[in-house]
Design an enzyme around this catalytic site. Structure first.
Site, short mmCIF file in Angstrom:
data_model
loop_
_atom_site.label_atom_id
_atom_site.label_comp_id
_atom_site.label_asym_id
_atom_site.label_seq_id
_atom_site.Cartn_x
_atom_site.Cartn_y
_atom_site.Cartn_z
CD1 TRP A 1 -2.23 -2.12 1.84
CD2 TRP A 1 -3.06 -1.13 -0.07
NE1 TRP A 1 -3.20 -2.97 1.59
CE2 TRP A 1 -3.69 -2.46 0.26
CE3 TRP A 1 -3.28 -0.60 -1.32
CZ2 TRP A 1 -4.75 -3.02 -0.60
CZ3 TRP A 1 -4.22 -1.06 -2.07
CH2 TRP A 1 -4.98 -1.99 -1.74
CG ASP B 1 -3.41 3.91 3.82
OD1 ASP B 1 -4.65 3.94 4.46
OD2 ASP B 1 -3.04 3.11 2.76
CE LYS C 1 -8.79 -2.87 4.02
NZ LYS C 1 -7.90 -2.18 3.25
C1 LIG Z 1 -7.36 -1.75 2.04
C2 LIG Z 1 -6.33 -0.60 2.09
C3 LIG Z 1 -6.19 0.25 1.22
C4 LIG Z 1 -7.09 0.23 -0.11
O1 LIG Z 1 -8.07 0.86 0.20
P1 LIG Z 1 -9.35 1.27 -1.02
O2 LIG Z 1 -10.33 1.87 -0.07
O3 LIG Z 1 -9.60 -0.16 -1.44
O4 LIG Z 1 -8.80 2.10 -1.90
C5 LIG Z 1 -4.94 1.05 1.30
N1 LIG Z 1 -4.35 1.28 2.18
C6 LIG Z 1 -4.29 0.08 3.32
C7 LIG Z 1 -3.48 0.19 4.32
C8 LIG Z 1 -5.21 -0.69 3.43
O5 LIG Z 1 -5.67 -1.58 4.31
#
Ligand SMILES: *Cc1c(COP(=O)(O)O)cnc(C)c1O
Length: 363
Positions: A105, A175, A199
């Site tokens: 990511w 993030d 999540k």
């Molecule tokens: C799941 C995830 C993403 C991707 O997220 P989307 O909402 O599908 O764009 C990005 N960064 C992390 C750390 C994730 O766990």
């Protein structure tokens, strides 16, 4: 299907939601009490939706302790669109941004930032296959960077920063998709916090962005309107039609957080849940944790079997036992138990019991 027949859902995302939230949404889906219409049918400019949005924001601020120095945005496009929006808004001309590379990511975030401007990789554990996050003294930070970006919890590898590094006066942008609101957090340490809701906070299709208001001044008026943080903040996420249903569900999840005792209680429970699974992984050597001990994630627990040839059987039999979604990500292999905020303690107990029984019969 009755409530008791629900599986234990270890999916990495979209992921398990609190049962009271699902039941309330189901009960009120046909008609919101006192409104006479479904939440799916009302205008995003209606008084009813305005109340839903305001309450979601107010509950988020009170649950997470987010001050008015920060704007709270409910956007679309997932964390993946934030990989672009963040540099488009904050990586102003002539500057460079520091990124810490701790997995897939952050790699994707770096790739998008490089389309916008100059990026320095200020630290990485790629040489150790991302089994841990860097230590403070391993970071090479530029004091004049536009911001420092890192991934707080690496969903795929099962690593998590045990504490945020000291980045001086440079804004820290994170993030936090897979550990949002997983424990009490000092938001004043951050310039920007973003993550998809799917999540830890709600359904897919809502992206939370918390941004320090002074940083909104960096958003150039030449940016595309929908991609401009300042425009989104001025319009309280209502520049266009937001994901009204997703925000409604997110609001119910935040109320559930409050009813559960807030972030202190949720964080303590998350700690217990993770500790129980790691204790089982470490008990005999039949299982082997993927992440280094000091970087272990409380939300994504990655592990292998000493005898990897038994992993397929582990997945098949655990699935049959009502434990869904334990297959690891293809880039790590093995098993992964994603246990986000709404994942129940009973599911952790069931996993631990299954692991013991599997070891007893195969070990
Ligand atoms: C799941 C995830 C993403 C991707 O997220 P989307 O909402 O599908 O764009 C990005 N960064 C992390 C750390 C994730 O766990």
């Amino acid at each position: 299907m009755s409530v008791s027949q629900r599986l234990f859902n270890f999916s990495s995302g979209p992921a398990v939601l609190p049962e009271p939230v699902l039941l309330e949404a189901q009960r009120d889906l046909f008609m919101l009490p006192g409104v006479g219409m479904s939440v799916l049918e009302i205008s995003h400019r209606s008084k009813t939706f305005d109340r839903i949005l305001q309450e979601a924001e107010a509950d988020l601020r009170s649950v997470a302790g987010i001050s008015d120095d920060y704007a709270v945005l409910f956007l679309q496009g997932g964390a993946s669109l934030q990989f672009s929006m963040l540099p488009m808004n904050l990586l102003t001309q002539g500057r460079s941004a520091d990124y810490v590379l701790t997995g897939v990511w952050s790699q994707k975030a770096i790739a998008e930032a490089r389309r916008v401007g100059e990026v320095r990789v200020a630290g990485t554990t790629e040489g150790e296959r991302f089994t841990r996050v860097p230590r403070q003294q391993e970071l090479d930070l530029d004091a004049s960077a536009a911001y420092v970006h890192l991934t707080t919890n690496n969903t795929i590898y099962g690593t998590q920063w045990p504490a945020m590094p000291d980045v001086g006066d440079v804004p820290l942008a994170v993030d936090a998709s897979s550990d949002l609101l997983g424990a009490p957090t000092d938001f004043s340490r951050f310039g920007v916090v973003y993550g998809g809701a799917q999540k830890n906070l709600g359904p897919s299709g809502v992206t939370l962005v918390v941004i320090r208001r002074d940083l909104l001044a960096r958003s150039a008026s030449t940016l595309h309107t929908m991609l401009n943080y300042a425009v989104q903040a001025e319009n309280r996420s209502l520049y266009n039609t937001p994901n009204t249903f997703g925000i409604y569900i997110l609001g119910l999840v935040l109320r559930w957080f409050k009813a559960e005792g807030g972030l202190a209680a949720i964080g303590e429970r998350n700690g217990h849940k993770a500790a129980a699974v790691y204790a089982e992984i470490d008990r005999t050597g039949f299982y082997r944790g993927h992440a280094a001990a000091d970087s272990r994630s409380r939300h994504n627990i990655t592990f292998r079997l000493r005898d990897e040839s038994l992993e397929d059987a582990f997945v098949q039999e655990s699935t049959a036992a009502g434990l869904d979604g334990l297959t690891g990500h293809r880039s790590v292999g093995g098993l992964r138990a994603s246990i986000y905020n709404a994942f129940p303690e009973a599911g952790v107990a069931a996993l631990v019991q299954f692991m013991r029984e599997f070891e007893r019969t195969r070990g």
